[in-house]
Design an enzyme around this catalytic site. Structure first.
Site, PDB file in Angstrom:
ATOM      1  N   PHE A  41     -15.399  22.078   0.258  1.00  9.87           N
ATOM      2  CA  PHE A  41     -16.562  22.805  -0.149  1.00  9.87           C
ATOM      3  C   PHE A  41     -17.427  22.076   0.093  1.00  9.87           C
ATOM      4  CE2 PHE A  41     -18.807  24.546  -3.792  1.00  9.87           C
ATOM      5  CZ  PHE A  41     -19.859  25.306  -3.242  1.00  9.87           C
TER       6      PHE A  41
ATOM      7  N   ASN B 286      -7.508  15.098   4.246  1.00 10.10           N
ATOM      8  CA  ASN B 286      -5.912  15.631   4.753  1.00 10.10           C
ATOM      9  C   ASN B 286      -5.822  16.961   4.993  1.00 10.10           C
ATOM     10  OD1 ASN B 286      -5.696  16.615   2.185  1.00 10.10           O
ATOM     11  ND2 ASN B 286      -4.050  15.487   1.524  1.00 10.10           N
TER      12      ASN B 286
ATOM     13  N   THR C 135      -6.721  21.321   1.340  1.00  6.10           N
ATOM     14  CA  THR C 135      -7.511  22.636   0.804  1.00  6.10           C
ATOM     15  C   THR C 135      -8.801  22.482   1.735  1.00  6.10           C
ATOM     16  OG1 THR C 135      -8.500  21.327  -0.942  1.00  6.10           O
ATOM     17  CG2 THR C 135      -6.469  22.294  -1.473  1.00  6.10           C
TER      18      THR C 135
ATOM     19  N   ASN D 184      -7.037   3.659  -4.634  1.00  2.00           N
ATOM     20  CA  ASN D 184      -7.290   3.239  -3.194  1.00  2.00           C
ATOM     21  C   ASN D 184      -8.713   3.249  -2.998  1.00  2.00           C
ATOM     22  OD1 ASN D 184      -4.508   2.949  -2.576  1.00  2.00           O
ATOM     23  ND2 ASN D 184      -4.274   4.935  -1.768  1.00  2.00           N
TER      24      ASN D 184
ATOM     25  N   TYR E   7      -4.930  18.640 -13.380  1.00  2.90           N
ATOM     26  CA  TYR E   7      -6.451  18.608 -12.857  1.00  2.90           C
ATOM     27  C   TYR E   7      -6.961  17.624 -13.906  1.00  2.90           C
ATOM     28  CZ  TYR E   7     -10.692  19.678 -10.763  1.00  2.90           C
ATOM     29  OH  TYR E   7     -12.026  19.751 -10.171  1.00  2.90           O
TER      30      TYR E   7
ATOM     31  N   TYR F 291     -12.885  -0.608 -13.512  1.00  4.99           N
ATOM     32  CA  TYR F 291     -13.470  -1.486 -12.292  1.00  4.99           C
ATOM     33  C   TYR F 291     -14.970  -1.852 -12.404  1.00  4.99           C
ATOM     34  CZ  TYR F 291      -9.422  -1.253  -9.004  1.00  4.99           C
ATOM     35  OH  TYR F 291      -8.456  -1.507  -8.566  1.00  4.99           O
TER      36      TYR F 291
END
Ligand code: NAD
Ligand code: UDP
Length: 311
Positions: free
Chosen positions: A11, A32, A35, A98, A144, A158
């Site tokens: 979305f 992927n 959803t 990643n 979540y 990071y």
């Protein structure tokens, strides 16, 4: 500029891709389709747009130089993350790791799409960015909440350890066209059911509140933030708060539906209130929402009518 948008078929991601392409920039979308929907990408083509069908938890290597990595890939609707609990935890943890490494290799800006859910079931309202929230790491909703908390933590790490330019937005409930008919969140669910003349189901007494922001406003903030130097989290949402019962009544009225509203067992760990304090976004981004709930709902209803077709 060249952008990578993970979760670009979803979305928010598909609206972001559209906005970036409209500025003449190049966009790589990585998704992927767990959803997301292929239909959300149907208008994008040509040499400026590239789709990589891949899971963000798999090792990522992209030959082209990227300037900004927008990391959105994650189930986001409660029914989706309850159905995909491990995948949700992995998208927020390994997926974020990643995507961060890819940004580091490219000396790119890394942008994390976090959520108001990191505040859990908040004790104060409105919620500002200093609130640490209330989350139980073992309740089902934590798949979540905790994955996003981890994502924020590794993003800031990071930033501190490697000097990576990072941005974090905590998005509050966002809605608009390109949500799946079967997305399951309150607005798409209520609109779908109202258009079909079926009962709108409220979980709990309907007094729980949310603050809904129209997608165009959210995308505006997504585009602005990488352009300034600011690595602390920023709430993005519309402070216009509404109870879920009032939301259901508004949708029934706007659609002219004969649907009735029924009450059911509350969802486990469902937050009772949610309203953003957007002082920070106003100050650093000169951003605030411009689309009111009624106007945004009307646009969303029209898009759902086109999607669902004649009944
Ligand atoms: P969405 O489900 O429509 O989109 C998510 C996209 O990510 C989908 O296209 C899905 O296929 C893709 N995806 C999921 N897991 C993946 C994986 N492992 N690898 C590659 N792709 C993957 O959800 P959305 O509402 O567009 O949310 C986008 C982002 O914004 C999410 O990170 C979500 O947590 C965040 N967010 C959204 C809201 C909201 O109200 N919409 C609120 C807060 C935060
Ligand atoms: N909700 C509801 N009926 C529905 C879908 C959602 O009563 O068909 C409620 C849900 O329990 C929650 C609120 O509406 O209290 C907002 O849910 P949504 O999934 O839109 O967002 P989130 O819970 O992630 O904020």
């Amino acid at each position: 500029m060249k952008y990578l948008v993970t979760g670009g078929a979803g979305f928010i991601g598909s609206h972001l891709v559209e906005k970036l392409l409209s500025s003449g920039d190049k966009v790589i979308c990585l998704d992927n389709f767990s959803t997301g929907e292929r239909g959300n990408l149907k208008d994008f083509g040509g040499s400026s747009f590239k789709l990589i069908e891949k899971d963000v938890t798999q090792p990522l290597s992209i030959a082209e130089k990227i300037d900004v990595v927008y990391h959105l890939a994650s189930p986001a609707s409660p029914p989706d993350y309850f159905k995909l609990p491990v995948e949700t935890l992995m998208a927020g943890s390994l997926g974020t790791y990643n995507a961060l490494n890819l940004a580091l290799e490219n000396k790119a800006v890394f942008f994390l799409s976090s959520t108001s859910e990191i505040y859990g079931d908040p004790s104060i309202s409105p919620q500002n960015e200093d609130l640490c929230g209330y989350v139980n790491p073992i309740w089902p909703r934590s798949v979540y909440e905790v994955s996003k908390r981890f994502a924020e933590s590794i993003t800031m790490t990071y930033n501190r350890k490697y000097g990576l330019k990072t941005r974090i937005v905590r998005i509050f409930n966002t809605y608009g066209p390109n949500m799946r008919i079967e997305d399951g969140r309150s607005i798409p669910n209520f609109i779908k059911l109202a258009l079909q003349g079926k009962d709108l189901k409220i979980y709990g007494d309907g007094n729980q509140t949310r603050s809904f922001c129209y997608i165009d406003d959210v995308v505006e903030a997504f585009v602005k933030l990488p352009r300034i130097e600011y690595s602390q989290p920023v709430n993005i949402g519309n402070p216009e708060e509404i109870s879920i019962f009032d939301l259901a009544k508004t949708v029934v009225k706007l659609t002219g539906s004969k649907s009735t509203i029924t009450f059911h067992r509350p969802l486990d760990n469902d937050p009772k209130i949610r309203k953003p304090d957007i002082s920070r976004a106003k100050k650093i981004l000169e951003w605030e929402p411009t689309v009111g709930l009624k106007q945004g709902l009307e646009k969303t209803v029209e898009s759902f009518k086109r999607k669902i077709g004649p009944l």
